[in-house]
Design a protein around this motif. Structure first.
Motif, PDB file in Angstrom:
ATOM      1  N   ARG A  14     -10.498  -2.061  -1.871  1.00 32.48           N
ATOM      2  CA  ARG A  14      -9.984  -0.712  -1.968  1.00 32.48           C
ATOM      3  C   ARG A  14     -11.075   0.261  -1.565  1.00 32.48           C
ATOM      4  O   ARG A  14     -12.242  -0.101  -1.507  1.00 32.48           O
ATOM      5  N   PRO A  15     -10.710   1.513  -1.280  1.00 35.16           N
ATOM      6  CA  PRO A  15     -11.737   2.500  -0.913  1.00 35.16           C
ATOM      7  C   PRO A  15     -12.763   2.655  -2.004  1.00 35.16           C
ATOM      8  O   PRO A  15     -12.416   2.726  -3.173  1.00 35.16           O
ATOM      9  N   ASP A  65      -5.202   2.593  -5.199  1.00 33.00           N
ATOM     10  CA  ASP A  65      -4.661   1.601  -4.267  1.00 33.00           C
ATOM     11  C   ASP A  65      -3.129   1.548  -4.309  1.00 33.00           C
ATOM     12  O   ASP A  65      -2.519   1.101  -3.329  1.00 33.00           O
ATOM     13  N   TRP A  84      -1.727  12.126   0.173  1.00 35.72           N
ATOM     14  CA  TRP A  84      -2.506  10.891  -0.042  1.00 35.72           C
ATOM     15  C   TRP A  84      -2.251   9.903   1.087  1.00 35.72           C
ATOM     16  O   TRP A  84      -3.173   9.294   1.624  1.00 35.72           O
ATOM     17  N   GLU A  88      -5.059   8.478   3.854  1.00 35.91           N
ATOM     18  CA  GLU A  88      -5.424   7.066   3.931  1.00 35.91           C
ATOM     19  C   GLU A  88      -5.110   6.421   5.273  1.00 35.91           C
ATOM     20  O   GLU A  88      -5.495   5.286   5.520  1.00 35.91           O
ATOM     21  N   ALA A  93      -0.803   3.336   2.106  1.00 35.84           N
ATOM     22  CA  ALA A  93      -0.971   3.917   0.770  1.00 35.84           C
ATOM     23  C   ALA A  93       0.372   3.718   0.040  1.00 35.84           C
ATOM     24  O   ALA A  93       1.250   4.582   0.091  1.00 35.84           O
ATOM     25  N   ARG A 142      -1.676  -3.417   0.960  1.00 37.78           N
ATOM     26  CA  ARG A 142      -2.793  -2.471   0.957  1.00 37.78           C
ATOM     27  C   ARG A 142      -4.088  -3.146   1.415  1.00 37.78           C
ATOM     28  O   ARG A 142      -4.831  -2.599   2.241  1.00 37.78           O
TER      29      ARG A 142
END
Length: 617
Positions: A14-15, A65, A84, A88, A93, A142
């Motif tokens: 995840r980021p 996430d 959002w 992304e 997302a 994701r």
């Protein structure tokens, strides 16, 4: 919802702002909940207890996430969810909607949002396993989208790096006939002058031309056939037809099975380097062939290189060893003088000349050394170039001429004094015819005495023991000498035009030069009211001293004789004065020129080097 334990959650990327690259980290996913029903929220938190769970907010929290929302939260956070998703991209997302509607009603009700805002709809109540499976599926999506985004960004980075590389880069397909190019970067296009569509699909041989070395081409072909790397320097041609030197490196690219799929080429334009190499080669041949001895010294006055002439002159039959202190080639005062001059050039940066006398086996030889400093480069430290010339014969001739000059001047002057004395006696004899002849004899003898006196004065310009130059403010000097000439030639209008100051390197005999040129102009003027103009002009490159008259000017044969520097039977001057002036000026590094004036008469131009000007603040 019926309680049902699911497996432990997988770790998903995840980021993560603390990671490099695309922000991918293998840590526990974060899920943002937007569920208003307390019991539903408690059940979800229990189901998702092994994930990081946070509340949905506007904006959607960083590092999220997956968003799980109810119908009310979807309406309330629609804008935040859309932002959002935009933020992304291109990663997914995912948003999962929990709704109490039936599946059919839920899809119909939210049809416009599915795919754009919603990635899944989960009717509730539902088994825990079904909800968990849906969550795992969306998190897997994701995960893969983040990895895809990372690869895409890496590829974009690589492409930017290749396109902006300072060298040409090309890729050829090894699986197709004739190895066609499938990629070239901007550096390749800039180097060759072609457009991309003109080269893609072609073999790189289109860069070859008439002067391309065939042996080099064969070396490339052999390496490609053997699927091995090769590096060559090859003469190629731009689209314009202009040749350039290409430092070409080719390497095979292999797949996981070891099969060559492509050939990667790197091209560098080394035309300028090859030009410098050719020049250095030419200079090297000149350095070896020149007959003047040359010494190259390092910053400690040690010899780093010599040419064969220097080895012959100073090596006592052998080559001068590298590292020899240059002054050790000489003895005593000569060695000290050589070292002092080299150090002065190093400290000041100005070129200097010095004469050094050697005495091998009792045979005295005079060398004139010219020292020049070379600034340090990336390849070598500061250097001093000492170019010498054997001037032994010149100095011997000068000494002989100086002695002969003194003898002749002394004897001629004595004899002419006798002639003029006898002529005066004859003038007083009372016989008019004899007196007239005696007067002519006296005049001729006086003229010869004047020439002898001029030669004696100008002897300083050729005598090796005398200084040859002096630095003067030529403007102040002309004003001073002009006043003397006006006084001695009161019947002549002498016009003076000079700048405020004009520093110049002048002959040591500059006063005699100017006086003789002016007197020559006065003597040959035909105007009833004689007029001579003296001008000084500072052009930065030269300082010109011009003397103009209104007389008949110089004949073409006199002009040719003076310009060439040598007399012939039919091309000569009537006197020696201008020759003496010319020699003095040339010895000072200047030039003498004669120009016709449109209104009649001639201008004698004494062109002198400028002296160093004082620094101004």
């Amino acid at each position: 919802m019926d309680p049902l334990d699911g497996p432990s959650p997988k770790l998903y990327p995840r980021p993560d702002s603390d990671d490099s690259g695309d922000g991918i980290s293998n840590s526990t996913p974060q899920i943002a909940l937007g569920v208003t029903q307390q019991r539903d929220r408690e059940l979800l938190e229990s189901l998702l207890s092994t994930f990081e769970v946070t509340d949905l907010a506007d904006p959607v929290p960083e590092r999220t996430d997956l968003c799980i929302v109810g119908t009310d939260a979807l309406a309330a956070f629609r804008g935040a969810l859309r932002e959002w998703k935009t933020r992304e991209r291109p990663a997914t997302a995912p948003v999962l909607l929990l709704t109490t509607d039936s599946a059919e009603d839920a899809w119909r009700r939210h049809e416009e949002s599915v795919g754009e805002l919603l990635d899944g709809i989960q009717p509730i109540p539902a088994p825990r396993r079904a909800i968990r499976s849906r969550v795992d599926g969306l998190l897997a999506t994701r995960r893969h989208s983040l990895m895809s985004r990372q690869r895409q960004r890496e590829l974009e980075l690589y492409k930017r790096a290749i396109d902006s590389a300072g060298v040409g880069i090309s890729i050829a397909d090894a699986d197709r006939d004739d190895l066609p190019l499938v990629y070239v970067n901007d550096g390749f296009l800039d180097m060759t002058g072609y457009d991309r569509e003109e080269v893609i699909g072609r073999n790189c041989r289109f860069l070859q031309g008439e002067d391309t070395d065939e042996a080099t081409v064969d070396e490339i072909r052999s390496a490609l056939a053997d699927e091995r790397p090769v590096s060559v320097e090859i003469r190629n041609y731009r689209k314009s037809g202009r040749p350039f030197w290409n430092a070409l490196d080719i390497m095979p690219v292999r797949d996981d099975d070891g099969e060559v799929t492509h050939f990667l080429g790197f091209q560098r334009d080394i035309t300028e380097r090859k030009r410098r190499e050719r020049l250095l080669e030419q200079y090297g041949r000149i350095f070896e062939a020149v007959e003047d001895p040359i010494l190259i010294l390092d910053e400690r006055n040690r010899i780093v290189e010599t040419n064969p002439a220097a080895d012959d002159a100073f090596g006592t039959g052998t080559s001068i060893p590298e590292g020899t202190q240059a002054e050790h080639l000489f003895e005593g005062e000569q060695a000290a003088q050589f070292r002092a001059t080299a150090l002065a050039v190093r400290w000041t940066g100005n070129s200097r000349t010095v004469e050094v006398t050697t005495d091998p086996e009792g045979d005295e030889t005079v060398f004139q050394f010219r020292f020049q400093r070379l600034e340090a480069t990336e390849d070598y430290s500061e250097r001093i170039i000492a170019v010498s010339r054997d001037i032994t014969r010149i100095r011997k001739y000068q000494n002989r001429l100086s002695v002969l000059d003194r003898v002749l001047r002394h004897n001629i002057r004595n004899k002419l004094n006798v002639v003029t004395g006898l002529a005066e006696l004859l003038e007083n004899s009372g016989d008019e015819e004899v007196a007239a002849i005696a007067e002519d004899i006296d005049t001729a003898a006086s003229d010869l005495l004047g020439i002898a006196d001029s030669a004696r004065a100008f002897n300083r310009s050729i005598d090796p023991a005398e200084p040859r130059t002096q630095e003067l403010d030529l403007s102040a000097f002309v004003r001073e000498v002009g006043a003397e000439l006006r006084e001695s030639h009161s019947d002549t209008d002498i016009d003076i035009s000079v700048p405020e100051a004009a520093p110049a390197v002048c002959p040591a005999t500059i006063r005699l030069c100017l006086k003789h040129v002016v007197e020559n102009a006065i003597e040959h003027t035909t105007a009833p009211d004689p007029r001579v103009e003296i001008e000084v002009e500072d052009t930065d490159e030269w300082v010109d001293l011009r003397v103009s008259d209104h007389g008949p000017g110089f004949s073409e044969r006199e002009r040719r004789a003076l310009t060439s520097g040598a007399e012939r039977p039919l091309e000569h001057l009537q006197g020696v004065t201008l020759w003496l002036v010319r020699w003095a000026v040339i010895n000072a590094g200047g030039r003498l020129d004669i120009r016709d004036r449109p209104e009649g008469g001639a201008t004698v131009v004494i062109r002198l080097p400028p002296a160093e000007r004082p620094a101004t603040v």
